[in-house]
Design an enzyme around this catalytic site. Structure first.
Site, PDB file in Angstrom:
ATOM      1  N   ASP A   1     -42.429 -68.902  17.496  1.00 53.06           N
ATOM      2  CA  ASP A   1     -41.940 -68.634  16.300  1.00 53.06           C
ATOM      3  C   ASP A   1     -41.593 -70.300  15.646  1.00 53.06           C
ATOM      4  O   ASP A   1     -41.497 -71.179  16.298  1.00 53.06           O
ATOM      5  CB  ASP A   1     -40.366 -68.131  16.300  1.00 53.06           C
ATOM      6  CG  ASP A   1     -40.756 -66.536  16.392  1.00 53.06           C
ATOM      7  OD1 ASP A   1     -41.803 -66.143  16.733  1.00 53.06           O
ATOM      8  OD2 ASP A   1     -39.699 -65.663  16.364  1.00 53.06           O
TER       9      ASP A   1
ATOM     10  N   HIS B   1     -43.312 -64.655   9.481  1.00 48.30           N
ATOM     11  CA  HIS B   1     -41.716 -64.667   9.968  1.00 48.30           C
ATOM     12  C   HIS B   1     -41.178 -65.130   8.598  1.00 48.30           C
ATOM     13  O   HIS B   1     -40.060 -65.998   8.759  1.00 48.30           O
ATOM     14  CB  HIS B   1     -41.708 -65.860  10.737  1.00 48.30           C
ATOM     15  CG  HIS B   1     -40.633 -66.080  11.840  1.00 48.30           C
ATOM     16  ND1 HIS B   1     -40.208 -64.662  12.125  1.00 48.30           N
ATOM     17  CD2 HIS B   1     -39.859 -66.987  12.199  1.00 48.30           C
ATOM     18  CE1 HIS B   1     -39.080 -65.091  13.092  1.00 48.30           C
ATOM     19  NE2 HIS B   1     -39.023 -66.472  13.003  1.00 48.30           N
TER      20      HIS B   1
ATOM     21  N   HIS C   1     -36.992 -68.065   6.687  1.00 41.06           N
ATOM     22  CA  HIS C   1     -36.274 -67.856   7.593  1.00 41.06           C
ATOM     23  C   HIS C   1     -34.653 -67.466   7.335  1.00 41.06           C
ATOM     24  O   HIS C   1     -33.671 -68.011   8.045  1.00 41.06           O
ATOM     25  CB  HIS C   1     -36.023 -69.148   8.902  1.00 41.06           C
ATOM     26  CG  HIS C   1     -35.967 -68.862  10.346  1.00 41.06           C
ATOM     27  ND1 HIS C   1     -34.543 -68.380  11.035  1.00 41.06           N
ATOM     28  CD2 HIS C   1     -36.895 -68.479  11.044  1.00 41.06           C
ATOM     29  CE1 HIS C   1     -34.964 -68.196  12.065  1.00 41.06           C
ATOM     30  NE2 HIS C   1     -36.102 -68.204  12.365  1.00 41.06           N
TER      31      HIS C   1
ATOM     32  N   HIS D   1     -40.372 -71.252  20.935  1.00 43.07           N
ATOM     33  CA  HIS D   1     -40.250 -71.528  19.474  1.00 43.07           C
ATOM     34  C   HIS D   1     -41.137 -73.102  19.558  1.00 43.07           C
ATOM     35  O   HIS D   1     -40.512 -73.847  20.394  1.00 43.07           O
ATOM     36  CB  HIS D   1     -38.877 -71.969  19.015  1.00 43.07           C
ATOM     37  CG  HIS D   1     -38.098 -70.737  19.118  1.00 43.07           C
ATOM     38  ND1 HIS D   1     -37.372 -69.821  19.729  1.00 43.07           N
ATOM     39  CD2 HIS D   1     -37.962 -69.853  17.696  1.00 43.07           C
ATOM     40  CE1 HIS D   1     -36.850 -68.806  19.327  1.00 43.07           C
ATOM     41  NE2 HIS D   1     -37.040 -68.991  17.992  1.00 43.07           N
TER      42      HIS D   1
END
Length: 268
Positions: free
Chosen positions: A75, A126, A130, A228
């Site tokens: 991510d 995503h 964020h 990540h």
């Protein structure tokens, strides 16, 4: 000629060997420069109609993985330098992963998004920047999702579009709402949670992260893993983790969208 007297013994031998076939190390692809690499064991097509929401940390359903199968997901990228290091580690072991890309980062570094796709990895979405989507009004949350999709599509194909070429999405912080989940399901977009993670947002050394994530893996033996790529500790830990998978007979599964007849229902 084959003597039928030996048939029961042959059957017994095949039964005995079956677990070995299931749990043995994956062989690298024919075009992989390292024949002892971990490799990608298989490609799993994911149909959002069958698997609209996956990941046991958030939902009751997950992907149909066999024992010792792992799906690698990353991510918050792309981030030059950091994502490059992750891609190099994956390439060294000839494995494929899925990257859930933040739209703003894709707009800043479109060449990195294209590199991820060019190397054969799956690109998912995503959001744009964020946010905590569950704290936004529904229309603003949907707009943020669409802005993120459009930015990634522009990076990949040169034209912004709110129709995702890969119908995979992950909520930031896993903060979904019933309305947003219904909205994405109606659009034919699968929502990915995770089955386990490395908690790499917490301060720790790469060795500590490796011990943490491998201990969690040994508890559940399979699943969708959240990492990540902009986290330096994860980038430094990843080669050792991939080596651990290879040495402990785990297999990496690459997820891709199922073949679809139409994507028109993703536009609203």
């Amino acid at each position: 000629m084959f003597n039928e007297r030996f048939l029961p013994h042959v059957v017994a031998l095949l039964v005995a060997l079956a677990p070995i076939a299931l749990t043995g190390p994956a062989h690298a692809a024919a075009d992989c420069p390292r024949k002892d690499a971990l490799g990608t064991s298989r490609v799993l097509e994911v149909d959002p109609a069958t698997y609209p929401r996956v990941g046991l940390k958030s939902f009751p359903q997950t992907l149909p993985l066999q024992d010792h199968e792992v799906v690698l997901t990353f991510d918050d990228g792309p981030s030059p330098g950091f994502t490059d290091k992750v891609l190099a580690a994956l390439s060294a072991e000839c494995v494929k992963a899925t990257f859930f890309v933040v739209g703003r980062n894709a707009a800043d570094h479109p060449e990195m998004v294209r590199k991820i796709a060019r190397l054969g990895h799956t690109v998912g979405y995503h959001t744009w920047d964020h946010p905590h989507l569950n704290k936004l009004p529904l229309d603003q949350a949907e707009a943020n999702i669409n802005q993120g999709i459009a930015a990634v599509e522009k990076a990949l194909h040169g034209t912004p579009s709110t129709i995702p070429s890969t119908p995979f999405f992950r909520f930031p912080y896993f903060e979904s709402t019933p309305d947003l989940l219904d909205h994405l399901e109606k659009r034919g977009i699968a929502v990915f949670g995770a089955d386990f993670w490395a908690s790499d947002w917490n301060k720790m050394t790469p060795d500590e992260e490796l011990k943490l994530v491998t201990a969690r893996l040994e508890t559940i033996h399979k699943g969708i893993l959240l990492l990540h790529d902009p986290q330096q500790r994860t980038d430094n830990m990843l080669p050792a983790f991939l080596r651990y998978l290879r040495e402990h007979n785990y297999r990496v599964v690459h997820i891709v969208p199922a073949a679809e007849k139409t994507v028109s229902d993703r536009t609203h």
